[in-house]
Design a protein around this motif. Structure first.
Motif, mmCIF file in Angstrom:
data_model
loop_
_atom_site.group_PDB
_atom_site.id
_atom_site.type_symbol
_atom_site.label_atom_id
_atom_site.label_comp_id
_atom_site.label_asym_id
_atom_site.label_seq_id
_atom_site.Cartn_x
_atom_site.Cartn_y
_atom_site.Cartn_z
ATOM 1 N N TYR A 38 0.820 -1.224 0.000
ATOM 2 C CA TYR A 38 0.000 0.000 0.000
ATOM 3 C C TYR A 38 0.851 1.269 0.000
ATOM 4 O O TYR A 38 0.300 2.364 0.158
ATOM 5 N N TYR A 39 2.193 1.166 -0.156
ATOM 6 C CA TYR A 39 3.047 2.344 -0.327
ATOM 7 C C TYR A 39 3.230 2.563 -1.838
ATOM 8 O O TYR A 39 3.975 1.844 -2.496
ATOM 9 N N ASP A 40 2.555 3.561 -2.395
ATOM 10 C CA ASP A 40 2.607 3.762 -3.850
ATOM 11 C C ASP A 40 3.599 4.846 -4.268
ATOM 12 O O ASP A 40 4.072 4.848 -5.398
ATOM 13 N N TRP A 41 3.856 5.770 -3.375
ATOM 14 C CA TRP A 41 4.868 6.809 -3.632
ATOM 15 C C TRP A 41 5.572 7.055 -2.297
ATOM 16 O O TRP A 41 4.917 7.208 -1.260
ATOM 17 N N VAL A 42 6.903 7.057 -2.338
ATOM 18 C CA VAL A 42 7.696 7.243 -1.115
ATOM 19 C C VAL A 42 8.754 8.295 -1.409
ATOM 20 O O VAL A 42 9.491 8.174 -2.406
ATOM 21 N N GLY A 43 8.834 9.326 -0.584
ATOM 22 C CA GLY A 43 9.850 10.350 -0.834
ATOM 23 C C GLY A 43 10.348 10.990 0.445
ATOM 24 O O GLY A 43 9.696 10.927 1.497
ATOM 25 N N PHE A 44 11.540 11.594 0.337
ATOM 26 C CA PHE A 44 12.104 12.398 1.427
ATOM 27 C C PHE A 44 12.158 13.849 0.974
ATOM 28 O O PHE A 44 12.727 14.149 -0.089
ATOM 29 N N TYR A 45 11.559 14.735 1.757
ATOM 30 C CA TYR A 45 11.718 16.178 1.570
ATOM 31 C C TYR A 45 12.649 16.690 2.671
ATOM 32 O O TYR A 45 12.510 16.279 3.829
ATOM 33 N N MET A 46 13.580 17.583 2.298
ATOM 34 C CA MET A 46 14.477 18.184 3.276
ATOM 35 C C MET A 46 14.163 19.682 3.409
ATOM 36 O O MET A 46 13.819 20.340 2.424
ATOM 37 N N GLY A 77 3.986 20.519 4.354
ATOM 38 C CA GLY A 77 4.298 21.836 4.907
ATOM 39 C C GLY A 77 3.803 22.006 6.335
ATOM 40 O O GLY A 77 4.430 22.702 7.139
ATOM 41 N N GLN A 78 2.692 21.366 6.658
ATOM 42 C CA GLN A 78 2.187 21.439 8.037
ATOM 43 C C GLN A 78 3.112 20.692 8.999
ATOM 44 O O GLN A 78 3.350 21.132 10.125
ATOM 45 N N VAL A 79 3.654 19.551 8.536
ATOM 46 C CA VAL A 79 4.560 18.765 9.399
ATOM 47 C C VAL A 79 5.881 19.512 9.616
ATOM 48 O O VAL A 79 6.483 19.418 10.686
ATOM 49 N N ALA A 80 6.290 20.314 8.612
ATOM 50 C CA ALA A 80 7.511 21.128 8.775
ATOM 51 C C ALA A 80 7.353 22.084 9.959
ATOM 52 O O ALA A 80 8.328 22.424 10.624
ATOM 53 N N GLU A 81 6.111 22.505 10.237
ATOM 54 C CA GLU A 81 5.868 23.448 11.334
ATOM 55 C C GLU A 81 5.451 22.763 12.633
ATOM 56 O O GLU A 81 5.759 23.235 13.715
ATOM 57 N N SER A 82 4.725 21.636 12.524
ATOM 58 C CA SER A 82 4.185 20.990 13.740
ATOM 59 C C SER A 82 5.198 20.085 14.420
ATOM 60 O O SER A 82 5.074 19.794 15.615
ATOM 61 N N ASN A 83 6.168 19.573 13.665
ATOM 62 C CA ASN A 83 7.153 18.592 14.168
ATOM 63 C C ASN A 83 6.491 17.298 14.628
ATOM 64 O O ASN A 83 7.063 16.570 15.446
ATOM 65 N N GLY A 116 17.788 16.835 17.376
ATOM 66 C CA GLY A 116 16.585 17.461 17.939
ATOM 67 C C GLY A 116 15.891 18.447 17.011
ATOM 68 O O GLY A 116 14.837 18.990 17.354
ATOM 69 N N LYS A 117 16.461 18.705 15.818
ATOM 70 C CA LYS A 117 15.864 19.677 14.889
ATOM 71 C C LYS A 117 15.134 18.946 13.764
ATOM 72 O O LYS A 117 15.653 17.962 13.220
ATOM 73 N N ASN A 118 13.952 19.450 13.403
ATOM 74 C CA ASN A 118 13.164 18.874 12.302
ATOM 75 C C ASN A 118 13.790 19.321 10.982
ATOM 76 O O ASN A 118 13.610 20.452 10.547
ATOM 77 N N ILE A 119 14.546 18.412 10.355
ATOM 78 C CA ILE A 119 15.292 18.800 9.145
ATOM 79 C C ILE A 119 14.656 18.273 7.861
ATOM 80 O O ILE A 119 15.162 18.521 6.766
ATOM 81 N N GLY A 120 13.579 17.538 7.971
ATOM 82 C CA GLY A 120 12.932 17.004 6.774
ATOM 83 C C GLY A 120 11.849 16.017 7.157
ATOM 84 O O GLY A 120 11.332 16.055 8.277
ATOM 85 N N GLN A 121 11.530 15.142 6.235
ATOM 86 C CA GLN A 121 10.419 14.216 6.493
ATOM 87 C C GLN A 121 10.388 13.111 5.449
ATOM 88 O O GLN A 121 10.918 13.269 4.352
ATOM 89 N N ILE A 122 9.773 11.995 5.840
ATOM 90 C CA ILE A 122 9.433 10.977 4.850
ATOM 91 C C ILE A 122 7.936 11.095 4.589
ATOM 92 O O ILE A 122 7.149 11.318 5.523
ATOM 93 N N ASP A 123 7.574 11.001 3.319
ATOM 94 C CA ASP A 123 6.178 11.177 2.886
ATOM 95 C C ASP A 123 5.774 9.942 2.080
ATOM 96 O O ASP A 123 6.492 9.561 1.147
ATOM 97 N N ILE A 124 4.665 9.329 2.448
ATOM 98 C CA ILE A 124 4.157 8.165 1.710
ATOM 99 C C ILE A 124 2.738 8.467 1.236
ATOM 100 O O ILE A 124 1.898 8.903 2.030
ATOM 101 N N ASP A 125 2.489 8.199 -0.047
ATOM 102 C CA ASP A 125 1.129 8.270 -0.595
ATOM 103 C C ASP A 125 0.637 6.854 -0.858
ATOM 104 O O ASP A 125 1.409 5.989 -1.286
ATOM 105 N N SER A 126 -0.665 6.640 -0.640
ATOM 106 C CA SER A 126 -1.253 5.322 -0.898
ATOM 107 C C SER A 126 -2.526 5.462 -1.715
ATOM 108 O O SER A 126 -3.284 6.429 -1.540
#
Ligand code: SME
Length: 151
Positions: A38-46, A77-83, A116-126
């Motif tokens: 069920y992982y159809d797109w997987v990416g890292f944003y920094m 973008g919301q996760v970049a701010e909410s951590n 301890g700093k939010n430097i990016g994220q993994i994003d999965i679309d399904s």
């Protein structure tokens, strides 16, 4: 348990000495997309904290137009701010959402912390509705710890 086996494979990719961080991140995206149905797109944003933008660093799946996302925009973008982890069981229920493909029905975004700093994220679309559980969150947090160690 599939996630336990995948953790070993993610660690193996992370520990390879000859590859760059970006190529390891791409290999991890490809592994997850291939092995989790069920992982159809997987990416890292920094994150670029000065510009307050997220930049697509590595991905597996269809290319996206959304290679740069301002902080606050969309789920990423919301996760970049909410951590905080953001699990979206049904993207149709979200107002602040950036559609990458009409086939996407759900999304999970897990922040990536370094020192301890939010430097990016993994994003999965399904393409499934509501496929993500706490096990996905735990697994993706593990993946992000491995990736943070490369950076
Ligand atoms: N849907 C995301 C944008 C990135 S794509 O899923 C690749 C969002 O709303 O932030």
């Amino acid at each position: 348990m599939a996630f336990e086996d995948l953790k070993i494979e993610v660690s193996r990719i992370a520990d390879k000495i000859e590859d760059s961080a970006t190529s390891k991140m791409t290999a991890i995206c490809e592994l997850l997309r291939e092995r989790i149905e069920y992982y159809d797109w997987v990416g890292f944003y920094m994150a670029n904290h000065e510009k307050r933008t997220l930049h697509l660093e590595a991905f597996a799946g269809e290319p996206t137009d959304h290679t740069v996302i301002p902080f606050g925009k969309g789920i990423c973008g919301q996760v970049a701010e909410s951590n905080a982890n953001f699990v979206v069981p049904d993207v149709k229920a979200q107002d602040n959402y950036i559609a990458c493909s009409i086939t996407v029905k759900s999304e999970i975004v897990i922040p990536l912390f370094k020192d301890g700093k939010n430097i990016g994220q993994i994003d999965i679309d399904s393409s499934h509705v509501d496929p993500f559980t706490k096990d996905d969150e735990d697994f993706l947090e593990f993946v992000n710890v491995q990736v943070a160690a490369l950076l």
